[in-house]
Design an enzyme around this catalytic site. Structure first.
Site, PDB file in Angstrom:
ATOM      1  N   LYS A 243       0.835  -1.201   0.000  1.00 29.08           N
ATOM      2  CA  LYS A 243       0.000   0.000   0.000  1.00 29.08           C
ATOM      3  C   LYS A 243       0.868   1.249   0.000  1.00 29.08           C
ATOM      4  CE  LYS A 243      -3.751   2.219   2.652  1.00 29.08           C
ATOM      5  NZ  LYS A 243      -4.535   2.190   3.908  1.00 29.08           N
TER       6      LYS A 243
ATOM      7  N   SER B  13      -9.395   1.931   3.087  1.00 31.51           N
ATOM      8  CA  SER B  13      -8.572   2.674   2.138  1.00 31.51           C
ATOM      9  C   SER B  13      -7.487   1.840   1.458  1.00 31.51           C
ATOM     10  CB  SER B  13      -7.897   3.861   2.854  1.00 31.51           C
ATOM     11  OG  SER B  13      -7.022   3.424   3.883  1.00 31.51           O
TER      12      SER B  13
ATOM     13  N   SER C 219      -9.528  -0.242   7.343  1.00 34.12           N
ATOM     14  CA  SER C 219      -8.980  -0.006   6.005  1.00 34.12           C
ATOM     15  C   SER C 219      -8.359  -1.232   5.351  1.00 34.12           C
ATOM     16  CB  SER C 219      -7.940   1.116   6.052  1.00 34.12           C
ATOM     17  OG  SER C 219      -8.558   2.346   6.325  1.00 34.12           O
TER      18      SER C 219
END
Length: 624
Positions: free
Chosen positions: A213, A289, A313
């Site tokens: 990420k 996210s 997330s």
């Protein structure tokens, strides 16, 4: 304050709150009062909020209408604040069928210990509906293919690059990655291929593709946090500690995955780098996210990826994309080299196609913490689950708060109920009905906390940057985030203390808490969101409904796919564990995976990187 006046809640002392199933405590549904906005409307709203006097007034109206004032801002809470979700070692809890990890072992040694813990069936059986020809290849599958000479890391890397190129074409436009470097990936793959040819792979991770990420430092890439500017004010100079651990095992780091800008949303819609599309239906959101990390695993591009979980997330996109999402206990893994957006609620997590792969990555990153990380002495010894012994684990009690569990769509509720019933019937485990008070209060207290910490982290930078480089939804969020004052933050931490007490009481009678992962499945990705982002707090509240304890209280949690809705979109079931009980949590997740493996259907977009030695993306399993 005139019509902003509210009657604040007066919280009774925690000792007087009844947690029994017969409790008269009221369950409060999230009554969100905020219209969905995108396109021109979100721009106008952002401009209004950025007006110094008018904007501040509108924000306070929003906080009042959404019960932040009543339940947090002006509430009367007698407990003292708890500022970090630190936990002492659970000395009185004996985990069943675990392997004690050798202290001071290297990442590669821990990976080998994790492989020892895999069941023999797990090593040869991948998740998927075998009748349909769908198969999720595991880390062990890749390792065996490399060792046998069936394929090489270099061949897989080339297929990966072809697949990423295809996924970026207009007919798909998946927006999986913010950045990747083909030359760097191929160089890593060549080095791994040479090690395999010499018969000296570092570990079973040698040559396995792992995505990261874009909130985690991974060289040679900048860390953007999903923005157009963060990498200019915070220069990455070395790998994050957890990335170093993966690299030391021979993993091929394939780039930085797309994410919701600064982690400020749950949809995965990023106006700068594109909306991450759900591999099960490219017209649906992926969740956020850690959007790209979940989507690349779901689409078969990588068996595993790293995410960061500050408010679900990791688990939200994992559930919406039909993969495993695992968040360890707060403090279990290093946060060095991760953007400091929210200090007390966020931490790294794992996205994987199977529980076995989640265990291997957890083994890699969960070793001794760097000396510069605070309070390493609080972290107890790591244990791994002996997955071959799942059937011998007895007397597991799963706490279920019915009113909360049922606060989801009919399809989510029925699918999760069915999976829970099968789990208890097959293994002889039992559910324990409980009351878990003040769920909505906890959600709002967590929101005040994560918003305050994010605003504080970004304040020095937001004072200097050009706001035209910031997404419209983030501009709105920033105005709300910066509005919280010291009493609101302190009251939120008092509510955190209350919730810590409630959860500790639940864990005296149960091993885990069980919930649906999200209250809804992935919803449509609408065209008006692509350039501006989106404000959809109603769907957002449904997505985070079962997430908050994992972050606000620092508890470990894992989600497993247990079915699909009528439209074929994945549904997840979540286990929330007591502190430091990762081994038990993964063991229960493995048991659930075993009985629900047939529910894992082939995504609309899926790349089978081990199926053929040669071929184009379409030939070996692209958009089908």
């Amino acid at each position: 304050m005139g019509f902003l006046d509210v009657k604040p809640k007066i919280y009774k002392p925690v000792a007087e709150v009844n947690l029994s199933p017969q409790s008269d405590e009221t369950y409060s549904h999230a009554d969100v009062k905020a219209p969905r906005m995108a396109g021109l409307f979100i721009k106008i709203f952002a401009w209004v909020l950025e007006l110094r006097i008018v904007g501040a007034f509108v924000v306070e109206i929003l906080k009042r209408n959404n019960r932040v004032h009543k339940l947090v801002s002006f509430a009367e809470v007698s407990e003292s604040p708890l500022f970090t979700p630190s936990h002492a070692s659970e000395e009185d809890y004996e985990e069943q069928q675990v392997h004690n990890v050798k202290h001071g072992s290297s990442p590669a040694e821990r990976v080998q210990e994790a492989v020892y813990c895999l069941s023999k069936d797990a090593e040869i059986t991948a998740i998927g509906d075998q009748d349909s020809g769908f198969r999720r290849w595991t880390i062990m599958d890749y390792s065996r293919a490399y060792i046998s000479g069936e394929t090489t890391p270099l061949s897989v890397a080339k297929r990966f690059l072809a697949a990423v190129k295809e996924s970026s074409e207009p007919h798909l436009n998946m927006s999986f990655f913010i950045s990747y470097d083909a030359e760097d990936i191929l160089e890593q793959a060549k080095e791994s291929t040479i090690r395999h040819e010499r018969g000296t792979p570092i570990s079973v991770l040698d040559g396995v593709l792992v995505a990261v990420k874009d909130e985690i430092d991974c060289m040679p890439y900048p860390t953007t946090g999903g923005t157009k500017w963060f990498h200019k004010v915070k220069i990455s100079t070395e790998d994050a500690y957890i990335v170093k651990q993966l690299r030391s095992c021979g993993a091929i780091l394939v780039g930085k995955t797309n994410m919701h800008e600064i982690g400020a949303g749950t949809s995965g819609i990023n106006p700068h780098y594109g909306a991450v599309r759900n591999p099960y239906n490219i017209d649906k959101i992926s969740g956020g996210s850690s959007s790209g990390s979940a989507a690349v695993v779901s689409a078969g591009l990588c068996p595993v990826a790293l995410g960061v979980d500050g408010g679900g997330s990791v688990r939200i996109p994992a559930s919406l994309c039909g993969v495993v999402g695992f968040k360890p206990t707060f403090g279990r893994v290093s946060h060095t080299g991760i953007l400091p957006l929210n200090w007390t609620v966020g931490m790294a997590g794992v996205l994987a196609g199977t529980v076995e792969d989640a265990l291997i990555i957890y083994a890699t990153i969960s070793g001794d913490l760097p000396l510069r990380q605070p309070s390493p002495s609080l972290v107890p010894a790591t244990k791994f689950p002996l997955l071959a012994s799942t059937n011998s684990i007895a007397n597991i009690k799963l706490a279920k708060y019915g009113k909360w569990f049922n606060d989801s769509t009919d399809e989510v509720r029925s699918s999760c109920e069915h999976a829970l019933d099968m789990l208890c019937k097959h293994y002889g485990w039992t559910t324990v009905e409980v009351t878990l008070p003040e769920i909505e209060e906890m959600r709002l207290a967590h929101y005040v906390t994560i918003a305050s910490e994010c605003a504080s982290s970004l304040a020095p930078h937001f004072a200097k940057i050009d706001f035209s480089n910031v997404g419209w939804d983030v501009r709105v969020a920033h105005q709300v985030y910066r509005s919280f004052h010291s009493k609101e933050y302190l009251n939120a931490q008092k509510i955190r203390n209350r919730q810590m007490h409630f959860h500790k009481e639940i864990f005296k009678i149960a091993d885990v808490i069980v919930t649906p992962t999200t209250g809804v499945t992935a919803y449509p990705l609408q065209r008006d969101t692509l350039n501006t982002g989106e404000l959809d707090y109603i769907n957002g509240a449904a997505l985070v409904r079962f997430m908050i304890a994992g972050n606000f209280l620092g508890l470990p949690a894992v989600t497993i796919m247990v079915g699909c809705d009528k439209g074929g979109m994945p549904i997840g079931l979540q286990f929330i564990g007591r502190p430091w009980s990762e081994a038990t949590l993964l063991h229960l997740a493995y048991g659930l995976q075993a009985i629900c493996s047939k529910s894992s259907k082939r995504p609309m977009v899926f790349y089978d990187l081990l199926k053929k030695e040669e071929g184009t993306a379409d030939q070996w399993g692209g958009n089908k």
